[in-house]
Design a protein around this motif. Structure first.
Motif, PDB file in Angstrom:
ATOM      1  N   GLY A   9       0.824  -1.200   0.000  1.00 37.68           N
ATOM      2  CA  GLY A   9       0.000   0.000   0.000  1.00 37.68           C
ATOM      3  C   GLY A   9       0.860   1.252   0.000  1.00 37.68           C
ATOM      4  N   GLY A  10       0.207   2.384  -0.228  1.00 36.97           N
ATOM      5  CA  GLY A  10       0.935   3.639  -0.229  1.00 36.97           C
ATOM      6  C   GLY A  10       0.102   4.761  -0.772  1.00 36.97           C
ATOM      7  N   LEU A  11       0.777   5.875  -1.016  1.00 37.03           N
ATOM      8  CA  LEU A  11       0.136   7.073  -1.553  1.00 37.03           C
ATOM      9  C   LEU A  11       0.460   7.193  -3.026  1.00 37.03           C
ATOM     10  N   VAL A  12      -0.582   7.262  -3.841  1.00 36.69           N
ATOM     11  CA  VAL A  12      -0.413   7.411  -5.282  1.00 36.69           C
ATOM     12  C   VAL A  12      -1.365   8.478  -5.791  1.00 36.69           C
ATOM     13  N   GLN A  13      -1.152   8.882  -7.024  1.00 38.22           N
ATOM     14  CA  GLN A  13      -2.050   9.835  -7.664  1.00 38.22           C
ATOM     15  C   GLN A  13      -3.098   9.086  -8.493  1.00 38.22           C
ATOM     16  N   ALA A  14      -4.198   9.729  -8.720  1.00 40.38           N
ATOM     17  CA  ALA A  14      -5.235   9.149  -9.571  1.00 40.38           C
ATOM     18  C   ALA A  14      -4.636   8.796 -10.926  1.00 40.38           C
ATOM     19  N   GLY A  15      -4.983   7.599 -11.398  1.00 44.19           N
ATOM     20  CA  GLY A  15      -4.449   7.127 -12.664  1.00 44.19           C
ATOM     21  C   GLY A  15      -3.225   6.245 -12.522  1.00 44.19           C
ATOM     22  N   ASP A  16      -2.596   6.265 -11.362  1.00 46.92           N
ATOM     23  CA  ASP A  16      -1.415   5.449 -11.116  1.00 46.92           C
ATOM     24  C   ASP A  16      -1.790   3.994 -10.870  1.00 46.92           C
ATOM     25  N   SER A  17      -0.754   3.174 -10.761  1.00 46.56           N
ATOM     26  CA  SER A  17      -0.930   1.756 -10.469  1.00 46.56           C
ATOM     27  C   SER A  17      -0.240   1.398  -9.165  1.00 46.56           C
ATOM     28  N   GLY A  66     -11.860  -4.767 -14.916  1.00 46.13           N
ATOM     29  CA  GLY A  66     -11.124  -4.127 -15.990  1.00 46.13           C
ATOM     30  C   GLY A  66      -9.962  -3.267 -15.511  1.00 46.13           C
ATOM     31  N   ARG A  67      -9.899  -3.001 -14.216  1.00 40.48           N
ATOM     32  CA  ARG A  67      -8.800  -2.199 -13.666  1.00 40.48           C
ATOM     33  C   ARG A  67      -7.918  -2.991 -12.709  1.00 40.48           C
ATOM     34  N   PHE A  68      -8.522  -3.887 -11.958  1.00 40.13           N
ATOM     35  CA  PHE A  68      -7.781  -4.687 -10.968  1.00 40.13           C
ATOM     36  C   PHE A  68      -7.654  -6.128 -11.459  1.00 40.13           C
ATOM     37  N   THR A  69      -6.539  -6.759 -11.110  1.00 44.71           N
ATOM     38  CA  THR A  69      -6.316  -8.162 -11.431  1.00 44.71           C
ATOM     39  C   THR A  69      -5.777  -8.880 -10.212  1.00 44.71           C
ATOM     40  N   ILE A  70      -6.425  -9.977  -9.850  1.00 43.52           N
ATOM     41  CA  ILE A  70      -5.952 -10.795  -8.751  1.00 43.52           C
ATOM     42  C   ILE A  70      -5.208 -11.999  -9.313  1.00 43.52           C
ATOM     43  N   SER A  71      -4.126 -12.378  -8.644  1.00 37.14           N
ATOM     44  CA  SER A  71      -3.350 -13.538  -9.066  1.00 37.14           C
ATOM     45  C   SER A  71      -2.729 -14.168  -7.830  1.00 37.14           C
ATOM     46  N   ARG A  72      -2.208 -15.370  -8.013  1.00 40.45           N
ATOM     47  CA  ARG A  72      -1.578 -16.046  -6.893  1.00 40.45           C
ATOM     48  C   ARG A  72      -0.345 -16.802  -7.362  1.00 40.45           C
ATOM     49  N   ASN A  84      -4.731  -0.932 -11.362  1.00 38.29           N
ATOM     50  CA  ASN A  84      -4.396   0.058 -12.384  1.00 38.29           C
ATOM     51  C   ASN A  84      -5.470   1.136 -12.438  1.00 38.29           C
ATOM     52  N   SER A  85      -5.120   2.251 -13.021  1.00 42.87           N
ATOM     53  CA  SER A  85      -6.070   3.353 -13.194  1.00 42.87           C
ATOM     54  C   SER A  85      -6.790   3.668 -11.890  1.00 42.87           C
ATOM     55  N   LEU A  86      -6.019   3.834 -10.848  1.00 47.78           N
ATOM     56  CA  LEU A  86      -6.609   4.064  -9.533  1.00 47.78           C
ATOM     57  C   LEU A  86      -7.388   5.371  -9.491  1.00 47.78           C
ATOM     58  N   LYS A  87      -8.483   5.323  -8.738  1.00 45.83           N
ATOM     59  CA  LYS A  87      -9.357   6.469  -8.579  1.00 45.83           C
ATOM     60  C   LYS A  87      -9.403   6.866  -7.110  1.00 45.83           C
ATOM     61  N   GLY A 115      -4.347  -5.634   7.048  1.00 43.65           N
ATOM     62  CA  GLY A 115      -4.654  -4.575   6.099  1.00 43.65           C
ATOM     63  C   GLY A 115      -3.457  -3.723   5.722  1.00 43.65           C
ATOM     64  N   THR A 116      -3.571  -3.102   4.559  1.00 38.58           N
ATOM     65  CA  THR A 116      -2.573  -2.150   4.082  1.00 38.58           C
ATOM     66  C   THR A 116      -3.335  -0.973   3.475  1.00 38.58           C
ATOM     67  N   GLN A 117      -2.869   0.222   3.779  1.00 37.53           N
ATOM     68  CA  GLN A 117      -3.592   1.422   3.392  1.00 37.53           C
ATOM     69  C   GLN A 117      -3.216   1.856   1.978  1.00 37.53           C
ATOM     70  N   VAL A 118      -4.240   2.152   1.204  1.00 41.60           N
ATOM     71  CA  VAL A 118      -4.048   2.717  -0.130  1.00 41.60           C
ATOM     72  C   VAL A 118      -4.688   4.106  -0.142  1.00 41.60           C
ATOM     73  N   THR A 119      -3.887   5.094  -0.460  1.00 39.82           N
ATOM     74  CA  THR A 119      -4.366   6.468  -0.522  1.00 39.82           C
ATOM     75  C   THR A 119      -4.186   6.974  -1.947  1.00 39.82           C
ATOM     76  N   VAL A 120      -5.257   7.503  -2.518  1.00 47.12           N
ATOM     77  CA  VAL A 120      -5.234   7.985  -3.894  1.00 47.12           C
ATOM     78  C   VAL A 120      -5.591   9.464  -3.892  1.00 47.12           C
ATOM     79  N   SER A 121      -4.661  10.276  -4.340  1.00 47.93           N
ATOM     80  CA  SER A 121      -4.907  11.720  -4.400  1.00 47.93           C
ATOM     81  C   SER A 121      -5.410  12.103  -5.785  1.00 47.93           C
ATOM     82  N   SER A 122      -6.291  13.053  -5.809  1.00 49.99           N
ATOM     83  CA  SER A 122      -6.873  13.473  -7.097  1.00 49.99           C
ATOM     84  C   SER A 122      -6.080  14.619  -7.708  1.00 49.99           C
TER      85      SER A 122
END
Length: 122
Positions: A9-17, A66-72, A84-87, A115-122
């Motif tokens: 997790g972390g801080l990303v901008q909108a549209g980032d992955s 269409g934006r997220f993909t789970i795998s193992r 991807n394409s985070l909002k 848990g892990t925090q995901v922060t998306v800035s616009s």
């Protein structure tokens, strides 16, 4: 004992992955269906994605299709969530969960990570 540890997790901008990881221990990982859930402040926890124990099937919430993909990777006892394409509305605490021999459509899980925090800035 079963332990699920999320990371990535972390801080990303909108549209980032971002790619989240969940490392499992204390369990026969290949026998467990793995899921990702998220919870934003003031909201209920919601399902995001799941992958069956065999890896043959997956399920996604409509909001992330269409934006997220789970795998193992059973060799690494790890499940991933590629986002991807985070909002801004994806911002939440993301949890992984495990359920023995379940289908990918299950919403009932036996074990949960912290848990892990995901922060998306616009």
């Amino acid at each position: 004992q079963v332990q699920l540890v999320e990371s990535g997790g972390g801080l990303v901008q909108a549209g980032d992955s971002l790619r989240l990881s969940c490392a499992a221990s204390g369990m026969p990982f290949s026998r467990y269906t793995m899921g990702w859930f998220r919870q934003a402040p003031g909201k209920e926890r919601e399902f995001v994605a799941a992958i069956s124990w065999s890896g043959a099937s997956t399920d996604y919430a409509d909001s992330v299709k269409g934006r997220f993909t789970i795998s193992r990777d059973n060799a690494k006892n790890t499940v991933y969530l590629q986002m991807n394409s985070l909002k801004p509305e994806d911002m939440a605490n993301y949890y992984c969960a495990a359920k023995l021999f379940a289908t990918a459509t299950t919403r009932q899980y036996d074990f949960w990570g912290q848990g892990t925090q995901v922060t998306v800035s616009s």
